[in-house]
Design a protein around this motif. Structure first.
Motif, PDB file in Angstrom:
ATOM      1  N   PRO A 102     -66.843  42.861   4.076  1.00  0.00           N
ATOM      2  CA  PRO A 102     -67.964  42.698   3.147  1.00  0.00           C
ATOM      3  C   PRO A 102     -69.199  42.161   3.857  1.00  0.00           C
ATOM      4  CG  PRO A 102     -66.368  40.918   2.885  1.00  0.00           C
ATOM      5  CD  PRO A 102     -65.768  41.869   3.870  1.00  0.00           C
ATOM      6  N   LEU A 103     -70.321  42.809   3.635  1.00  0.00           N
ATOM      7  CA  LEU A 103     -71.605  42.375   4.161  1.00  0.00           C
ATOM      8  C   LEU A 103     -72.548  42.112   2.993  1.00  0.00           C
ATOM      9  CD1 LEU A 103     -72.016  45.014   7.037  1.00  0.00           C
ATOM     10  CD2 LEU A 103     -70.937  42.754   7.157  1.00  0.00           C
ATOM     11  N   ASP A 104     -73.765  41.722   3.285  1.00  0.00           N
ATOM     12  CA  ASP A 104     -74.755  41.505   2.236  1.00  0.00           C
ATOM     13  C   ASP A 104     -75.223  42.859   1.718  1.00  0.00           C
ATOM     14  OD1 ASP A 104     -77.051  40.971   0.706  1.00  0.00           O
ATOM     15  OD2 ASP A 104     -77.511  39.190   1.873  1.00  0.00           O
ATOM     16  N   GLY A 105     -74.713  43.259   0.550  1.00  0.00           N
ATOM     17  CA  GLY A 105     -75.110  44.525  -0.046  1.00  0.00           C
ATOM     18  C   GLY A 105     -74.485  45.745   0.584  1.00  0.00           C
ATOM     19  N   ALA A 106     -73.417  45.561   1.346  1.00  0.00           N
ATOM     20  CA  ALA A 106     -72.790  46.708   2.010  1.00  0.00           C
ATOM     21  C   ALA A 106     -71.344  46.393   2.351  1.00  0.00           C
ATOM     22  CB  ALA A 106     -73.562  47.085   3.274  1.00  0.00           C
ATOM     23  N   VAL A 107     -70.607  47.429   2.729  1.00  0.00           N
ATOM     24  CA  VAL A 107     -69.238  47.316   3.229  1.00  0.00           C
ATOM     25  C   VAL A 107     -69.192  48.042   4.565  1.00  0.00           C
ATOM     26  CG1 VAL A 107     -66.831  47.962   2.868  1.00  0.00           C
ATOM     27  CG2 VAL A 107     -68.207  47.180   0.944  1.00  0.00           C
ATOM     28  N   ALA A 108     -68.581  47.418   5.578  1.00  0.00           N
ATOM     29  CA  ALA A 108     -68.527  48.009   6.914  1.00  0.00           C
ATOM     30  C   ALA A 108     -67.085  48.196   7.359  1.00  0.00           C
ATOM     31  CB  ALA A 108     -69.258  47.127   7.925  1.00  0.00           C
ATOM     32  N   LEU A 109     -66.835  49.281   8.098  1.00  0.00           N
ATOM     33  CA  LEU A 109     -65.552  49.518   8.754  1.00  0.00           C
ATOM     34  C   LEU A 109     -65.829  49.950  10.181  1.00  0.00           C
ATOM     35  CD1 LEU A 109     -65.316  51.092   5.652  1.00  0.00           C
ATOM     36  CD2 LEU A 109     -62.927  50.667   6.285  1.00  0.00           C
ATOM     37  N   PHE A 110     -64.947  49.526  11.101  1.00  0.00           N
ATOM     38  CA  PHE A 110     -65.097  49.881  12.504  1.00  0.00           C
ATOM     39  C   PHE A 110     -63.780  50.441  13.025  1.00  0.00           C
ATOM     40  CE2 PHE A 110     -68.283  46.719  11.692  1.00  0.00           C
ATOM     41  CZ  PHE A 110     -69.393  47.175  12.379  1.00  0.00           C
ATOM     42  N   GLN A 111     -63.885  51.486  13.821  1.00  0.00           N
ATOM     43  CA  GLN A 111     -62.721  52.071  14.479  1.00  0.00           C
ATOM     44  C   GLN A 111     -62.829  51.815  15.979  1.00  0.00           C
ATOM     45  OE1 GLN A 111     -62.342  56.433  15.013  1.00  0.00           O
ATOM     46  NE2 GLN A 111     -60.321  56.241  14.049  1.00  0.00           N
ATOM     47  N   LEU A 112     -61.729  51.324  16.574  1.00  0.00           N
ATOM     48  CA  LEU A 112     -61.671  51.166  18.024  1.00  0.00           C
ATOM     49  C   LEU A 112     -61.301  52.502  18.649  1.00  0.00           C
ATOM     50  CD1 LEU A 112     -61.760  49.321  20.547  1.00  0.00           C
ATOM     51  CD2 LEU A 112     -59.307  48.941  20.212  1.00  0.00           C
ATOM     52  N   ARG A 113     -62.208  53.050  19.466  1.00  0.00           N
ATOM     53  CA  ARG A 113     -61.915  54.305  20.165  1.00  0.00           C
ATOM     54  C   ARG A 113     -61.308  54.047  21.531  1.00  0.00           C
ATOM     55  NH1 ARG A 113     -67.494  55.562  19.400  1.00  0.00           N
ATOM     56  NH2 ARG A 113     -67.561  56.730  21.361  1.00  0.00           N
ATOM     57  N   ASP A 114     -61.747  52.963  22.186  1.00  0.00           N
ATOM     58  CA  ASP A 114     -61.197  52.663  23.505  1.00  0.00           C
ATOM     59  C   ASP A 114     -61.613  51.249  23.896  1.00  0.00           C
ATOM     60  OD1 ASP A 114     -59.801  53.019  25.837  1.00  0.00           O
ATOM     61  OD2 ASP A 114     -61.036  54.646  26.609  1.00  0.00           O
ATOM     62  N   LEU A 115     -60.958  50.739  24.926  1.00  0.00           N
ATOM     63  CA  LEU A 115     -61.242  49.410  25.475  1.00  0.00           C
ATOM     64  C   LEU A 115     -61.059  49.491  26.974  1.00  0.00           C
ATOM     65  CD1 LEU A 115     -59.991  45.978  24.206  1.00  0.00           C
ATOM     66  CD2 LEU A 115     -59.348  46.716  26.504  1.00  0.00           C
ATOM     67  N   ARG A 116     -61.937  48.832  27.744  1.00  0.00           N
ATOM     68  CA  ARG A 116     -61.813  48.905  29.198  1.00  0.00           C
ATOM     69  C   ARG A 116     -62.262  47.599  29.829  1.00  0.00           C
ATOM     70  NH1 ARG A 116     -66.891  53.039  30.542  1.00  0.00           N
ATOM     71  NH2 ARG A 116     -68.583  51.518  30.220  1.00  0.00           N
ATOM     72  N   GLU A 117     -61.711  47.357  31.011  1.00  0.00           N
ATOM     73  CA  GLU A 117     -62.147  46.220  31.817  1.00  0.00           C
ATOM     74  C   GLU A 117     -63.332  46.660  32.671  1.00  0.00           C
ATOM     75  OE1 GLU A 117     -58.636  44.117  33.624  1.00  0.00           O
ATOM     76  OE2 GLU A 117     -57.648  45.897  32.816  1.00  0.00           O
ATOM     77  N   THR A 118     -64.244  45.741  32.909  1.00  0.00           N
ATOM     78  CA  THR A 118     -65.423  46.059  33.706  1.00  0.00           C
ATOM     79  C   THR A 118     -65.531  45.101  34.879  1.00  0.00           C
ATOM     80  OG1 THR A 118     -66.852  44.610  32.385  1.00  0.00           O
ATOM     81  CG2 THR A 118     -66.647  46.901  31.670  1.00  0.00           C
ATOM     82  N   SER A 119     -66.274  45.516  35.876  1.00  0.00           N
ATOM     83  CA  SER A 119     -66.453  44.686  37.063  1.00  0.00           C
ATOM     84  C   SER A 119     -67.657  43.759  36.940  1.00  0.00           C
ATOM     85  CB  SER A 119     -66.621  45.576  38.301  1.00  0.00           C
ATOM     86  OG  SER A 119     -67.719  46.460  38.126  1.00  0.00           O
ATOM     87  N   GLY A 120     -68.602  44.090  36.052  1.00  0.00           N
ATOM     88  CA  GLY A 120     -69.774  43.233  35.884  1.00  0.00           C
ATOM     89  C   GLY A 120     -69.479  42.039  34.998  1.00  0.00           C
ATOM     90  N   ALA A 121     -70.247  40.983  35.159  1.00  0.00           N
ATOM     91  CA  ALA A 121     -70.057  39.775  34.352  1.00  0.00           C
ATOM     92  C   ALA A 121     -70.316  40.075  32.878  1.00  0.00           C
ATOM     93  CB  ALA A 121     -70.995  38.678  34.832  1.00  0.00           C
ATOM     94  N   ALA A 122     -69.564  39.425  32.008  1.00  0.00           N
ATOM     95  CA  ALA A 122     -69.710  39.628  30.565  1.00  0.00           C
ATOM     96  C   ALA A 122     -69.771  38.269  29.873  1.00  0.00           C
ATOM     97  CB  ALA A 122     -68.558  40.447  30.019  1.00  0.00           C
ATOM     98  N   PRO A 123     -70.906  37.596  29.931  1.00  0.00           N
ATOM     99  CA  PRO A 123     -71.000  36.274  29.329  1.00  0.00           C
ATOM    100  C   PRO A 123     -71.032  36.344  27.809  1.00  0.00           C
ATOM    101  CG  PRO A 123     -73.154  36.975  30.066  1.00  0.00           C
ATOM    102  CD  PRO A 123     -72.184  38.022  30.536  1.00  0.00           C
ATOM    103  N   SER A 124     -70.597  35.277  27.163  1.00  0.00           N
ATOM    104  CA  SER A 124     -70.843  35.137  25.734  1.00  0.00           C
ATOM    105  C   SER A 124     -72.140  34.358  25.577  1.00  0.00           C
ATOM    106  CB  SER A 124     -69.679  34.433  25.049  1.00  0.00           C
ATOM    107  OG  SER A 124     -69.563  33.115  25.539  1.00  0.00           O
ATOM    108  N   TYR A 125     -72.497  34.057  24.346  1.00  0.00           N
ATOM    109  CA  TYR A 125     -73.843  33.550  24.112  1.00  0.00           C
ATOM    110  C   TYR A 125     -73.831  32.252  23.319  1.00  0.00           C
ATOM    111  CZ  TYR A 125     -74.713  38.218  25.741  1.00  0.00           C
ATOM    112  OH  TYR A 125     -74.706  39.349  26.508  1.00  0.00           O
ATOM    113  N   ALA A 126     -74.614  31.309  23.813  1.00  0.00           N
ATOM    114  CA  ALA A 126     -74.773  30.043  23.115  1.00  0.00           C
ATOM    115  C   ALA A 126     -75.685  30.218  21.913  1.00  0.00           C
ATOM    116  CB  ALA A 126     -75.342  28.991  24.064  1.00  0.00           C
ATOM    117  N   ALA A 127     -76.677  31.090  22.024  1.00  0.00           N
ATOM    118  CA  ALA A 127     -77.637  31.290  20.940  1.00  0.00           C
ATOM    119  C   ALA A 127     -78.215  32.688  21.020  1.00  0.00           C
ATOM    120  CB  ALA A 127     -78.753  30.262  21.025  1.00  0.00           C
ATOM    121  N   ILE A 128     -78.601  33.209  19.875  1.00  0.00           N
ATOM    122  CA  ILE A 128     -79.252  34.510  19.782  1.00  0.00           C
ATOM    123  C   ILE A 128     -80.516  34.334  18.959  1.00  0.00           C
ATOM    124  CG2 ILE A 128     -79.063  36.868  18.912  1.00  0.00           C
ATOM    125  CD1 ILE A 128     -76.078  36.726  19.455  1.00  0.00           C
TER     126      ILE A 128
END
Length: 421
Positions: free
Chosen positions: A263-289
């Motif tokens: 459930p979203l604000d005024g909408a409904v969302a669905l996501f399908q996972l097509r694939d997942l992979r490991e990468t060699s580049g750094a993948a930081p998470s975020y303290a703030a956006i």
């Protein structure tokens, strides 16, 4: 009217004899009740494909094709049925040699799980299949093969598939040298008091889809976002771009599986996972956006969308929006800097798709009456502490097991003797 169902395969065992016995039992019952079978019936149980020394009958092809039709599997159901049953015979040969066979309890549990994914009891599930010409034996054989194959792949490859602590660190971005990327498809539908029942019914049906083609068709038909033109397909993105709550959901999926309706604000969302992979580049998470939201009246009307596009074409950065909003009510422009977990989920999902200074017109507010022009200003990185090590480790293991299984099947098929009767 046909009722379409969707679920994922389990695992199964060495039952070449049982599969033949299922078909033979039906043929025998027909003969006992009605006398000698007509030529058409005899042809139904005649061999259609031979795989090494195993046979696939016309009856099995017919049953699997009906099964795939119920699942709304894209493409030609006859061709897909033939391919699937050939792979089943190859799996059964390997399983027989390994001596792997699920118990009756495991089979029933697997069938019940499949029924549950369609929100049905096992008996209700069997009834729907029967109404569409699919025999119970077809479901049992399908479940057996799935259960045993997963058991075999895990037994053979699990030690190789498990990631090391260093690999998990890299996947989570903790080492600064690697990460995990996901390939998703999205379907987002506006919802209001007038269409709530219909949207919820569609969302439940879509959540049971297990093929990328079927999800793509649904996204083209129902999704309200710009990605509907490409069947909802999103490009590869770092897992850490996603909202923390969605990261955990995505990591729990296998390729082809779909999230429950979100459930979203005024909408409904669905996501399908097509694939997942490991990468060699750094993948930081975020303290703030940091992001900006500029509001235009009219919702998703052509006029409001045109006005939003005009604004987008006139700005390059979030700072430029101050000039657009000049002399207007201050409420038309919001600029926020928040921790990922504090961002409203629909905004967080949309921001995940954007690079700094990119924009979106996918969201609305005020019950769909106000269009939101969303712009990503920037992200502040930190060490990823959101996704749990266990979730990341399990996701990597499943991805690698899938790759091992695909490689083994390709080799088995290349070495097999396959001929049409």
């Amino acid at each position: 009217m046909q009722k379409h169902l969707s679920f994922r395969p389990q695992n199964a065992a060495p039952f070449v004899q049982r599969l033949s016995q299922s078909a033979a039992a039906i043929a025998l019952a027909t003969a006992v009740m009605f006398g000698p079978a007509p030529a058409a019936a005899q042809g139904l149980f005649a061999p259609a494909v031979t795989v090494n020394d195993a046979v696939v009958t016309n009856y099995e092809l017919q049953q699997r094709a009906r099964f795939l039709t119920l699942l709304r599997d894209p493409g030609d159901p006859q061709k897909k049925a033939r391919e699937d049953l050939i792979l089943d015979r190859l799996k059964l040969d390997v399983l027989a040699q390994a001596g792997i066979e699920p118990t009756e309890e495991e089979i029933v549990e697997g069938m019940t799980e499949l029924a549950g994914r369609a929100n049905l009891s096992l008996q209700e599930f069997l009834n729907v299949l029967g109404q569409n010409g699919v025999a119970p034996e077809t479901l049992r054989d399908f479940t057996r093969v799935g259960i045993a194959w997963r058991e075999y792949i895990a037994a053979r490859y699990l030690a190789q598939a498990r990631p090391s602590e260093e690999e998990i660190d890299r996947a989570m971005g903790l080492s600064g040298s690697g990460g995990v990327e996901v390939l998703l498809s999205e379907l987002i539908m506006p919802i209001n008091a007038q269409n709530a029942a219909q949207v919820e019914d569609i969302a439940q049906q879509v959540s049971r889809i297990t093929t990328t083609g079927a999800f793509s068709q649904a996204a083209q038909q129902y999704s309200a976002t710009a990605t509907r033109q490409s069947g909802g397909r999103l490009p590869w993105m770092p897992l850490t771009n996603l909202p923390p709550q969605l990261q955990q959901v995505v990591l729990g999926l296998r390729p082809g599986e779909v999230t429950a309706p979100l459930p979203l604000d005024g909408a409904v969302a669905l996501f399908q996972l097509r694939d997942l992979r490991e990468t060699s580049g750094a993948a930081p998470s975020y303290a703030a956006i940091e992001y900006a939201a500029y509001y235009l009246p009219g919702g998703r009307t052509p006029e409001a969308l045109a006005a939003g596009t005009k604004v987008i074409n006139s700005v390059d950065t979030c700072d430029d929006l101050y000039g657009v909003a000049k002399d207007q009510d201050p409420s038309v422009l919001d600029r926020e800097t928040l921790a990922p977990a504090e961002i409203p989920q629909d905004i967080a999902i949309e921001l995940a798709k954007l690079d700094p200074n990119e924009t979106s017109l996918a969201l609305t507010r005020n019950n769909g009456q106000t269009l939101m022009l969303l712009m990503l200003c920037g992200r502040t990185a930190e060490v990823n502490a959101e996704a749990s090590r266990e979730s990341v480790g399990n996701a990597l293991t499943q991805q690698r097991l899938g790759a091992f299984a695909d490689s083994l099947l390709e080799q088995l098929k290349a070495d097999a003797r396959i001929s049409d009767e």
